[in-house]
Design a protein around this motif. Structure first.
Motif, PDB file in Angstrom:
ATOM      1  N   ASP A 381      91.518  49.419   6.834  1.00  0.00           N
ATOM      2  CA  ASP A 381      92.129  50.477   6.025  1.00  0.00           C
ATOM      3  C   ASP A 381      93.314  50.013   5.187  1.00  0.00           C
ATOM      4  N   GLY A 382      93.720  48.756   5.326  1.00  0.00           N
ATOM      5  CA  GLY A 382      94.883  48.300   4.583  1.00  0.00           C
ATOM      6  C   GLY A 382      95.569  47.143   5.280  1.00  0.00           C
ATOM      7  N   VAL A 383      96.887  47.041   5.106  1.00  0.00           N
ATOM      8  CA  VAL A 383      97.633  45.945   5.706  1.00  0.00           C
ATOM      9  C   VAL A 383      99.027  46.438   6.083  1.00  0.00           C
ATOM     10  N   ILE A 384      99.512  45.999   7.234  1.00  0.00           N
ATOM     11  CA  ILE A 384     100.860  46.351   7.666  1.00  0.00           C
ATOM     12  C   ILE A 384     101.600  45.061   8.028  1.00  0.00           C
ATOM     13  N   SER A 385     102.919  45.145   8.072  1.00  0.00           N
ATOM     14  CA  SER A 385     103.697  43.958   8.428  1.00  0.00           C
ATOM     15  C   SER A 385     105.027  44.381   9.038  1.00  0.00           C
ATOM     16  N   GLN A 386     105.623  43.452   9.795  1.00  0.00           N
ATOM     17  CA  GLN A 386     106.956  43.657  10.350  1.00  0.00           C
ATOM     18  C   GLN A 386     107.729  42.349  10.289  1.00  0.00           C
ATOM     19  N   GLU A 387     109.043  42.476  10.178  1.00  0.00           N
ATOM     20  CA  GLU A 387     109.912  41.304  10.184  1.00  0.00           C
ATOM     21  C   GLU A 387     110.747  41.319  11.471  1.00  0.00           C
ATOM     22  N   PHE A 388     110.888  40.145  12.087  1.00  0.00           N
ATOM     23  CA  PHE A 388     111.624  40.011  13.343  1.00  0.00           C
ATOM     24  C   PHE A 388     112.584  38.837  13.261  1.00  0.00           C
ATOM     25  N   ASN A 389     113.575  38.841  14.129  1.00  0.00           N
ATOM     26  CA  ASN A 389     114.353  37.623  14.343  1.00  0.00           C
ATOM     27  C   ASN A 389     114.324  37.327  15.837  1.00  0.00           C
ATOM     28  N   PHE A 390     113.684  36.225  16.172  1.00  0.00           N
ATOM     29  CA  PHE A 390     113.489  35.849  17.567  1.00  0.00           C
ATOM     30  C   PHE A 390     114.520  34.849  18.062  1.00  0.00           C
ATOM     31  N   VAL A 402     103.735  34.576  18.495  1.00  0.00           N
ATOM     32  CA  VAL A 402     102.337  34.671  18.927  1.00  0.00           C
ATOM     33  C   VAL A 402     102.132  35.934  19.764  1.00  0.00           C
ATOM     34  N   THR A 403     103.018  36.160  20.721  1.00  0.00           N
ATOM     35  CA  THR A 403     102.907  37.340  21.583  1.00  0.00           C
ATOM     36  C   THR A 403     102.960  38.627  20.775  1.00  0.00           C
ATOM     37  N   LYS A 404     103.925  38.705  19.865  1.00  0.00           N
ATOM     38  CA  LYS A 404     104.090  39.920  19.059  1.00  0.00           C
ATOM     39  C   LYS A 404     102.904  40.140  18.124  1.00  0.00           C
ATOM     40  N   ALA A 405     102.323  39.067  17.590  1.00  0.00           N
ATOM     41  CA  ALA A 405     101.173  39.201  16.696  1.00  0.00           C
ATOM     42  C   ALA A 405      99.985  39.828  17.424  1.00  0.00           C
ATOM     43  N   PHE A 406      99.729  39.388  18.650  1.00  0.00           N
ATOM     44  CA  PHE A 406      98.635  39.982  19.427  1.00  0.00           C
ATOM     45  C   PHE A 406      98.932  41.441  19.762  1.00  0.00           C
ATOM     46  N   GLU A 407     100.171  41.728  20.080  1.00  0.00           N
ATOM     47  CA  GLU A 407     100.562  43.092  20.393  1.00  0.00           C
ATOM     48  C   GLU A 407     100.331  44.014  19.193  1.00  0.00           C
ATOM     49  N   MET A 408     100.752  43.558  18.010  1.00  0.00           N
ATOM     50  CA  MET A 408     100.572  44.352  16.791  1.00  0.00           C
ATOM     51  C   MET A 408      99.096  44.541  16.462  1.00  0.00           C
ATOM     52  N   LEU A 409      98.321  43.470  16.619  1.00  0.00           N
ATOM     53  CA  LEU A 409      96.891  43.560  16.327  1.00  0.00           C
ATOM     54  C   LEU A 409      96.207  44.577  17.227  1.00  0.00           C
ATOM     55  N   LEU A 410      96.470  44.496  18.529  1.00  0.00           N
ATOM     56  CA  LEU A 410      95.834  45.430  19.453  1.00  0.00           C
ATOM     57  C   LEU A 410      96.213  46.867  19.130  1.00  0.00           C
ATOM     58  N   GLU A 411      97.465  47.083  18.785  1.00  0.00           N
ATOM     59  CA  GLU A 411      97.912  48.427  18.431  1.00  0.00           C
ATOM     60  C   GLU A 411      97.133  48.977  17.239  1.00  0.00           C
ATOM     61  N   GLU A 412      96.898  48.141  16.232  1.00  0.00           N
ATOM     62  CA  GLU A 412      96.163  48.586  15.040  1.00  0.00           C
ATOM     63  C   GLU A 412      94.695  48.843  15.365  1.00  0.00           C
ATOM     64  N   ILE A 413      94.102  47.981  16.202  1.00  0.00           N
ATOM     65  CA  ILE A 413      92.711  48.194  16.578  1.00  0.00           C
ATOM     66  C   ILE A 413      92.542  49.494  17.358  1.00  0.00           C
ATOM     67  N   LEU A 414      93.487  49.742  18.269  1.00  0.00           N
ATOM     68  CA  LEU A 414      93.432  50.978  19.058  1.00  0.00           C
ATOM     69  C   LEU A 414      93.582  52.211  18.165  1.00  0.00           C
ATOM     70  N   LYS A 415      94.469  52.126  17.172  1.00  0.00           N
ATOM     71  CA  LYS A 415      94.628  53.250  16.235  1.00  0.00           C
ATOM     72  C   LYS A 415      93.314  53.559  15.534  1.00  0.00           C
ATOM     73  N   ASN A 416      92.625  52.514  15.093  1.00  0.00           N
ATOM     74  CA  ASN A 416      91.393  52.690  14.331  1.00  0.00           C
ATOM     75  C   ASN A 416      90.189  53.007  15.220  1.00  0.00           C
ATOM     76  N   SER A 417      90.397  52.907  16.541  1.00  0.00           N
ATOM     77  CA  SER A 417      89.301  53.205  17.468  1.00  0.00           C
ATOM     78  C   SER A 417      89.285  54.654  17.894  1.00  0.00           C
ATOM     79  N   LYS A 418      90.340  55.380  17.576  1.00  0.00           N
ATOM     80  CA  LYS A 418      90.439  56.786  18.003  1.00  0.00           C
ATOM     81  C   LYS A 418      89.563  57.684  17.156  1.00  0.00           C
TER      82      LYS A 418
END
Length: 418
Positions: A381-390, A402-418
């Motif tokens: 449906d599009g593209v999202i992004s976030q900026e962090f300082n680790f 790496v951890t945050k990227a997987f977390e963000m991806l799963l969140e987007e997949i779950l949103k689109n699965s509803k």
């Protein structure tokens, strides 16, 4: 039942090698209900070895020793064991025959020497444990109700002895409690915040169930450990209390270690919809792809990854406009979104994750603060992004990204699965 591990060798103490033996031994013992209370690393020094053996005897039921059994003069473990057990070395004909067979079959470039044959000498009081993969046998000795087991330090030789002889023998000769671990994987919340949320739950744990917090780069593992004599009862109690966590922190739970992982969850969701995943990595240098491909069967949903480390590779491979980089910097939400969209396109995927950042310690191609990472997720449906300082150091930045990227991806997949 309590165990102590003693590793002998200067090479461990000077940091020349990593002590992987203790990791293997600890895990193997834990699986059969033996708790390791101490791991001690000592020098190839007779007095030091004698002191360590005596100290271990005061508190352990079984002492496992690795190292110092080679054929050279610096390998003094056998002679020191003889002194400790008031014993002498005797030739073991079965070990000698085994050594000669090994040389005849496999060590054809070097003739057998008397030094090699001397490895067939063992303390007379020892039960010999035949080393299938090497010339130095394992040895089982007993003193004042404590078992001492000496093994070579070569990892594959030690593992063979542990698997083939020592673990079965310990299981046969000792009554042991059952120890059961269940480790819940959480993402996106710090250790102290989790502790506050589950405080009441933790306070109500039964006496035979313990909780440990294991934080690591943006994720926290919650390890529940149960101990008792009845395997089924211990397992059921731990599983029941683990299940009670889901109503409290189910939004951050991402699986059970050894059974499910965040990659498994992502894969199951994508496969169910016939969707594909791709990645484009800069600051993470391929670690996202590496983590995905550590699991089997990922070709069902993972199409590929591009490590576009240099600025020009982002332009040439992913189609990121040069003007976009000049306008916003290579470490920016705009650029990481373009990277994700580019990866999604070239790999013909439904989802793509992308990273770009300044992991440090130098600033590199961007003037953004060291530790800054931008993560982008392209979806159907599009593209999202976030900026962090680790923060720092570099390893922390990369692993948290790496951890945050997987977390963000799963969140987007779950949103689109509803």
């Amino acid at each position: 039942m309590i165990a102590e591990i003693i590793t002998i060798g200067d090479e461990i103490l000077i940091g020349q090698i990593v002590d992987t033996n203790s990791v293997f031994i600890s895990k193997a013992l834990n699986e059969i209900g033996i708790s390791v209370h101490q791991i001690t690393s000592i020098q190839d020094d007779k007095q030091h070895i004698l002191e360590a053996l005596e100290a271990a005897k005061q508190k352990a039921d079984v002492v496992l020793i690795t190292g110092g059994l080679g054929p050279t003069k610096d390998d003094i473990t056998k002679h020191t064991l003889c002194e400790y057990f008031d014993d002498t070395l005797v030739k073991n004909e079965a070990v000698l025959a085994h050594i000669e067979e090994l040389f005849a079959k496999y060590i054809t470039t070097s003739p057998i020497s008397n030094m090699n044959r001397d490895q067939a000498f063992v303390p007379s009081k020892a039960q010999v444990l035949m080393n299938t993969y090497g010339t130095a046998p394992g040895m089982w000795l007993e003193k004042d109700d404590t078992v001492f087991i000496s093994m070579p330090g070569v990892p594959y030789e030690m593992r063979g002895l542990m698997t083939n002889y020592i673990i079965p023998k310990l299981q046969k000769e000792f009554e042991r409690p059952f120890i059961y671990h269940k480790t819940i994987l959480t993402y996106g919340m710090g250790e102290s915040s989790i502790a506050m949320k589950i405080e009441d739950w933790e306070n109500n744990l039964p006496d035979n169930v313990k909780l440990a917090y294991l934080p690591n780069f943006g994720k926290v593992r919650l390890r529940l450990t149960g101990k008792g004599t009845d395997r089924e009862e211990v397992t059921n109690v731990v599983d029941a209390y683990a299940q009670k966590l889901y109503p409290i922190i189910g939004d951050i739970i991402r699986g059970v270690e050894g059974k499910t992982s965040i990659v498994t969850q992502i894969g199951e969701l994508l496969v169910a919809k016939g969707q594909k995943l791709a990645a484009a990595e800069s600051c993470t240098g391929g670690r996202i792809a590496s983590q995905i491909t550590q699991e089997s069967g990922v070709s069902a949903f993972f199409n590929g990854s591009a490590v576009t480390y240099a600025v020009q590779s982002k332009i040439d491979l992913l189609g990121v406009p040069e003007a976009l980089i000049e306008a916003h910097s290579v470490v920016s939400k705009e650029v990481v979104e373009a990277m994700a969209v580019g990866a999604k396109k070239i790999y013909k995927a439904d989802y793509a994750m992308a990273t770009t950042g300044n992991a440090g310690p130098a600033k590199g191609n961007s003037n953004v603060e060291v530790g800054t990472v931008c993560i982008g997720i392209a979806t159907p449906d599009g593209v999202i992004s976030q900026e962090f300082n680790f923060g720092q150091p570099r390893e922390k930045v990369v692993n948290k990204a790496v951890t945050k990227a997987f977390e963000m991806l799963l969140e987007e997949i779950l949103k689109n699965s509803k």
